[in-house]
Design an enzyme around this catalytic site. Structure first.
Site, mmCIF file in Angstrom:
data_model
loop_
_atom_site.group_PDB
_atom_site.id
_atom_site.type_symbol
_atom_site.label_atom_id
_atom_site.label_comp_id
_atom_site.label_asym_id
_atom_site.label_seq_id
_atom_site.Cartn_x
_atom_site.Cartn_y
_atom_site.Cartn_z
ATOM 1 N N PRO A 176 0.773 -1.295 -0.070
ATOM 2 C CA PRO A 176 -0.026 -0.033 -0.132
ATOM 3 C C PRO A 176 0.984 1.298 0.030
ATOM 4 C CG PRO A 176 0.218 -0.928 2.302
ATOM 5 C CD PRO A 176 0.750 -1.849 1.346
ATOM 6 N N GLY A 226 -0.877 4.654 -9.902
ATOM 7 C CA GLY A 226 -0.001 5.575 -9.153
ATOM 8 C C GLY A 226 0.343 6.847 -10.187
ATOM 9 N N GLU A 248 -1.840 1.647 -14.179
ATOM 10 C CA GLU A 248 -2.902 2.597 -13.986
ATOM 11 C C GLU A 248 -2.327 3.923 -13.391
ATOM 12 O OE1 GLU A 248 -5.959 2.096 -14.548
ATOM 13 O OE2 GLU A 248 -6.049 0.075 -14.891
ATOM 14 N N CYS A 282 -8.143 9.765 -9.798
ATOM 15 C CA CYS A 282 -7.580 9.955 -11.172
ATOM 16 C C CYS A 282 -8.534 10.433 -12.248
ATOM 17 C CB CYS A 282 -6.973 8.557 -11.395
ATOM 18 S SG CYS A 282 -8.018 7.030 -11.226
#
Ligand code: NAD
Length: 519
Positions: A176, A226, A248, A282
């Site tokens: 994480p 990220g 991603e 995002c």
């Protein structure tokens, strides 16, 4: 006043024994410490995961699915406690922690539990030429999937890939974000309490170095979410080792508002899409291209609605907008706002940090924006929405595509057919017509980017199949002799027969070709 996340993650020591403190962005309160794991700890996590995966992969799919249902139910039971932790560690409002994180996660788990047997069923492939043979593909687990995740949705983002990986028969090692490590540890706690197989799900805490160590440890697949910068490093490290990866990365979603749009819906969509999770999504609405004919009315309504947003203590039920999780985003927003104002933008709402404790930045609306402003081009990842007037939709399409990012875009129009035609011309992994954000939560649809937003897809069938090795079996469907016409020995006769056959089969207009083209 407590610590701000801009100074975090604060390493207490470097090297072995180093820790990171997680802080509540709304109060500055320290929530807990986690170790910064190095290569040795990460390797241990992989060894355990790899051992556990051997038995897990042998279980029939229905049994793995039952385990995932058990995990899903345990999360539903623990929802309130998980929400409390997400609210504390991220500073997002309770409603968002529940619906955008926990509910989206259990829905995804339910989708995979209900559809895995169909998606993972072996698939026959009809052969058009070698009719005496048959082919099918079957899907085998890859082994151990490494998942590297960001801080903005510390549950919903990794959890979909955790579940897809487990259903497909893999083990998981999750790294994480260093900004929100406690939620992953809470998920691990719920996993263990629910009695799922030990060691199959590992969490390794730490920063980028721990992420790099995760790839060094040799996962069989990687899912990274990220920034573009870290995404490039992860893709390069995976490329070096030929590890399949999904990247991603960031987004710069535009909302195109057509002349015939429902102004009320478009304005509400912009405000929600720009400020949910304090703009740290995002797929946030990061820029608006509004048709000249409705520009003034739209700006006025967006301004009004923005002033109605109730920002404050995210633990309260009646708060719409909480804190900024990572204070760096406040600095980014301030820089982009200053640049825009200098170049002629008008400040319609917000524009500054809130006084007092915690990392709060007012929801900010800029009008009269132009494409040369950094706020129209660079990812903001914060509560700022710039609006630009366009003469027509052709200009809006061109400007929307004028970016290195391509994750999501939005179109608002009352002509649904036209909405789809515009959508198809926009270069992004997803386009939504007359809605915002919710496509991410549509479990059965693929999610991911094009251009610098990355490659590969999570969610939907693609998100499950990418956790599998596609294995092809080709076998004889009828009893065959000991020879094949294209095997040795070669000779003039066999060459001429092959040439004749090729001409019969592959020339347009040839009667045999015409018949074969029917199949
Ligand atoms: P980040 O790139 O700083 O960190 C993401 C994760 O990568 C963290 O766990 C970090 O520790 C790790 N990491 C950093 N360097 C690494 C390296 N060299 N090797 C391996 N791991 C490394 O991103 P962030 O600030 O946590 O998240 C914000 C970004 O994420 C934004 O750009 C946002 O658009 C993007 N994002 C994308 C999606 C998507 O689905 N496309 C979703 C959410 C967020």
């Amino acid at each position: 006043m407590g610590q701000l996340q801009s100074e975090a993650p604060r390493r207490e020591k470097s090297g072995q024994g180093a820790t990171i403190t997680s802080y509540a962005p709304a109060t500055g309160e320290a929530l807990g410490d986690v170790p910064v794991m190095g290569a040795t700890e990460v390797a241990t996590a992989f060894r355990r995961a790899r051992d556990a995966q051997k038995n897990w992969a042998l279980l029939p799919l229905e049994e793995r699915v039952e385990h995932v249902r058990t995990l899903r139910d345990a999360i539903v039971d623990e929802a309130d406690a998980i929400v409390d932790l997400i609210v504390a560690e991220c500073g997002k409002p309770r409603a968002e922690a529940l619906t955008h994180e926990v509910m989206a996660s259990v829905d995804l788990a339910t989708y995979y539990a209900n559809h895995a047997s169909r998606i993972l069923a072996p698939r026959e492939i009809k052969l058009h030429l070698l009719k005496h043979r048959r082919s099918y593909v079957h899907y085998a687990p890859r082994g151990v999937v490494g998942i590297i995740s960001p801080w903005n949705f510390p549950m919903a983002i990794p959890f979909g890939d955790v579940v897809a990986s487990l259903v497909a028969g893999n083990a998981v090692v999750l790294k994480p974000s260093e900004i929100t490590p406690l939620i992953a540890l809470k998920l691990k706690e719920v996993y263990e309490a629910a009695g799922l197989p030990e060691d199959l799900f590992q969490v390794v805490t730490g920063d980028g170095g721990t992420g790099a160590a995760l790839i060094d440890a040799g996962p069989d697949a990687v899912v990274f979410t990220g920034s573009v910068a870290a995404g490039r490093k992860v893709a390069a490290a995976c490329g070096q080792r030929l590890i399949p990866c999904v990247i991603e990365a960031g987004g710069k979603a535009a909302a195109i508002i057509c002349e015939d749009a429902d102004i009320e819906r478009a304005s509400r969509g912009i405000v929600f899409g720009a400020f949910a999770n304090s703009g740290q999504v995002c797929i946030s609405v990061e820029r608006v291209y509004a048709h000249d004919a409705i520009y003034e009315a739209l700006v006025a309504r967006v301004r009004e609605l923005t002033h109605e947003i109730r920002q404050g203590d995210p633990t309260r039920y009646d708060v719409d907008m909480g804190a900024v999780t990572f204070a760096r985003q406040i600095e980014v927003a301030e820089g982009l706002i200053a640049d825009a104002l200098e170049k002629g933008a008008r400040l319609e709402a917000g524009g500054k940090r809130r006084e007092g404790a915690g990392q709060f930045f007012e929801p900010t609306v800029l009008s009269d924006c132009t494409q040369d402003m950094a706020v129209m081009r660079d990812e903001t990842f914060g509560p700022v929405v710039p609006i630009m007037k366009v003469a027509d939709i052709e200009e809006a399409i061109e400007l929307t595509n004028d970016t290195n990012l391509g994750l999501m875009n939005y179109v608002f129009t009352t002509d649904r057919g036209e909405g789809r035609r515009i959508a198809e011309r926009l270069r992004s992994g997803t386009v939504m017509v007359n809605d915002v954000l919710s496509a991410y939560a549509a479990a059965e649809t693929p999610f991911g980017g094009v251009k610098d937003s990355g490659f590969g897809r999570v969610h939907g069938e693609e998100g499950l199949l990418s956790k599998c090795e596609v294995r092809h079996v080709n076998y004889d469907r009828v009893a065959i002799g000991s020879r094949e016409p294209l095997w040795y020995p070669y000779g003039e006769k066999s060459y001429k027969a092959a040439l004749k056959g090729m001409r019969l089969l592959f020339r347009r207009g040839n009667p045999i070709r015409k018949v074969l083209d029917l199949f």
